[in-house]
Design a protein around this motif. Sequence first.
Motif: not given
Length: 252
Positions: A65-92
């Motif tokens: 969590i500290n490596f990712l820049g804190g809990f709030a940044m961790r959450t943003q990264i997780h959400h962004a990656a999840g949205i990216g995976m959704v977009i990838l699945g729809v594209y596929h």
Amino acid sequence: MSRQKIIEALESNKNGERNMGEIYFKRFTFNQLAEHWAMIGTFMLLVISGMPLKFPDAWWSPVIINFLGGFAMRTQIHHAAGIGMVILGVYHVVYHVFVDKESLLDRKVWPTLKDAKDFWQTIMFYIGKAQAPKYGRYSWKEKFDYWGAFWGMVMLCVTGLIMLYPFQAMEVIPYAYVHLSTIVHTDEALLATLFIFIVHWWNVHYSPEVFPMSKAWLTGNLSEEQMKHEHPLEYEEVMRQMNEKGDKSFSR
């Protein structure tokens, strides 16, 4: 990829895609490679940013969590990656249903009765009671990988959206289901992580035939030796079609 595309890729090897006389078979298109790279990127970000919540008491959880820049940044990264995976699945799905010209019924990725027979023959091979099965375009292991990942993406995306918008979700589903989605999401994520890092990586990278790594995920190509070993039925069919076309440049 259809056999015709494979043959076209083989013919393109005559124009310089050779390495010390070796023939390379086009295994994946650039579009497929790009999708795989995007999947790797989003998946790894989700694993790194999500596992600290699955195991909050582990010593490495606050480190990540500290490596990712804190809990709030961790959450943003997780959400962004999840949205990216959704977009990838729809594209596929959209690409292979509406853009790719190959008929859906002709796709080699569909499970068949031969896959069940190959699975049983593999078990018999491991205990010394049968010969290793011969595979075509895709083995039962590769189909299991593909459809397992496809199902896993659906499970993670649906439960992830419920977790992202819990109050909106409770307007249409009971609260118990919202709570259940958290359990399903984290357990499926752990299962997918273990499967990818152990089973998938063994099959495509760590097995003795390709160790330390298969380069197909980088180049999209398989050598003739790999093709003969991993997909002998496809190799025989492609070479037969090449010979029927009167191309003798690949004969031994």
